[in-house]
Structure formats: C-alpha cells, structure tokens
Design an enzyme around this catalytic site. Structure first.
Site, PDB file in Angstrom:
ATOM      1  N   CYS A 124      -5.472   0.911   6.229  1.00 41.92           N
ATOM      2  CA  CYS A 124      -5.633   2.376   6.220  1.00 41.92           C
ATOM      3  C   CYS A 124      -6.817   2.856   5.384  1.00 41.92           C
ATOM      4  CB  CYS A 124      -4.350   3.048   5.755  1.00 41.92           C
ATOM      5  SG  CYS A 124      -4.025   2.870   3.990  1.00 41.92           S
ATOM      6  N   CYS A 145      -7.356  -1.042   1.092  1.00 40.88           N
ATOM      7  CA  CYS A 145      -6.403  -1.543   2.077  1.00 40.88           C
ATOM      8  C   CYS A 145      -7.156  -1.643   3.403  1.00 40.88           C
ATOM      9  CB  CYS A 145      -5.220  -0.580   2.213  1.00 40.88           C
ATOM     10  SG  CYS A 145      -4.077  -1.014   3.546  1.00 40.88           S
ATOM     11  N   CYS A 170       0.853  -1.182   0.000  1.00 36.78           N
ATOM     12  CA  CYS A 170       0.000   0.000   0.000  1.00 36.78           C
ATOM     13  C   CYS A 170       0.895   1.240   0.000  1.00 36.78           C
ATOM     14  CB  CYS A 170      -0.910  -0.005   1.224  1.00 36.78           C
ATOM     15  SG  CYS A 170      -1.928   1.480   1.365  1.00 36.78           S
ATOM     16  N   CYS A 194       0.375   3.178   3.574  1.00 36.20           N
ATOM     17  CA  CYS A 194       0.805   2.662   4.880  1.00 36.20           C
ATOM     18  C   CYS A 194       1.849   1.547   4.796  1.00 36.20           C
ATOM     19  CB  CYS A 194      -0.409   2.185   5.682  1.00 36.20           C
ATOM     20  SG  CYS A 194      -1.161   0.669   5.041  1.00 36.20           S
ATOM     21  N   CYS A 204      -8.180  -5.757 -10.013  1.00 35.20           N
ATOM     22  CA  CYS A 204      -7.746  -4.725 -10.955  1.00 35.20           C
ATOM     23  C   CYS A 204      -7.353  -3.510 -10.107  1.00 35.20           C
ATOM     24  CB  CYS A 204      -8.901  -4.428 -11.900  1.00 35.20           C
ATOM     25  SG  CYS A 204      -8.476  -3.359 -13.262  1.00 35.20           S
TER      26      CYS A 204
END
EC number: 1.8.4.12
Length: 127
Positions: free
Chosen positions: A94, A91, A42, A45, A114
């Site tokens: 976060c 995510c 991510c 984070c 995707c």
C-alpha cells in the site's frame, strides 16, 4: 476496502507517519520495547511485514528488526530529505511509510530496519 477507506481508519499519528512520511519521537511508540511473539503488520493494509524473531533492541527508541518477515513485500527507496541520504522503507502493498533501513545492524544481515510503531499492528503467533 479502498485506500481512502483504509486511511480514514487511521488516527492522526498513524496518518502523519504512514501517509506524510512522518517520524514518531523515539521511546514513545507502543512497540519500541514490545516483547510479544508474533508478526508485525502494516497498520494501513494489514500486510505481514516483520517477525518478532527478527526484532532486537538497537537502543534507538524505535522498533528495530534485522530483516523483514519471510515473503514480506517491502519497498526500499532513496530518501534525501533533511540533508541526509537514507533508505526509506515502505509497505510494498500500500506504499505506507514505515521508517528507514540502515547498514549498522547485527549479524547475520548487518541491517537495522528502524520502523515507526505508528505504522505497525501486531498479531500474536498462532492467531
């Protein structure tokens, strides 16, 4: 580091995608045809999200994976924006918008995650 501090480190496109649920244009992101061996994280984070071993060329113009990395914290939410019914992927750590998951991927899962390149960082395996 606070959420606000994390968000302030993003460039304009990363912020638009991850915090405003934007979508980058196909075939423009840095990872859509990336071939490295490692883990996609991510961008907000640094949580591990997708393993390069699960990446494939879907022809869509975005990085596509047939499953998240083992132990990845992925949240899936109903998305009815733009007159469509889709499953949004965020995510789980976060809540950054990553992209969408579709039921038209390859075996063994039949799924296509995707994902926007702007929502990802990459770390080579072993680093």
């Amino acid at each position: 580091m606070s959420d606000r501090e994390q968000w302030q480190q993003l460039d304009e496109e990363q912020y638009r995608v991850t915090r405003c649920s934007g979508t980058e244009r196909p075939f423009t992101g840095k990872y859509w045809d990336h071939k490295g061996d490692g883990v996609y994280l991510c961008v907000c984070c640094q949580a591990p999200l997708f393993d390069s071993r699960h990446k494939y060329d879907s022809g869509s113009g975005w990085p596509s994976f047939w499953q998240p990395a083992a132990g990845a914290d992925i949240a899936e939410l109903s998305d009815t924006s733009h007159g469509m019914v889709r499953t949004e992927v965020r995510c789980g750590h976060c809540q950054a918008h990553l992209g969408h998951v579709f039921p038209d991927g390859p075996p063994p899962t039949g799924l296509r995650y995707c994902i926007n390149s702007a929502s990802l960082d990459f770390t080579p395996r072993g680093d």
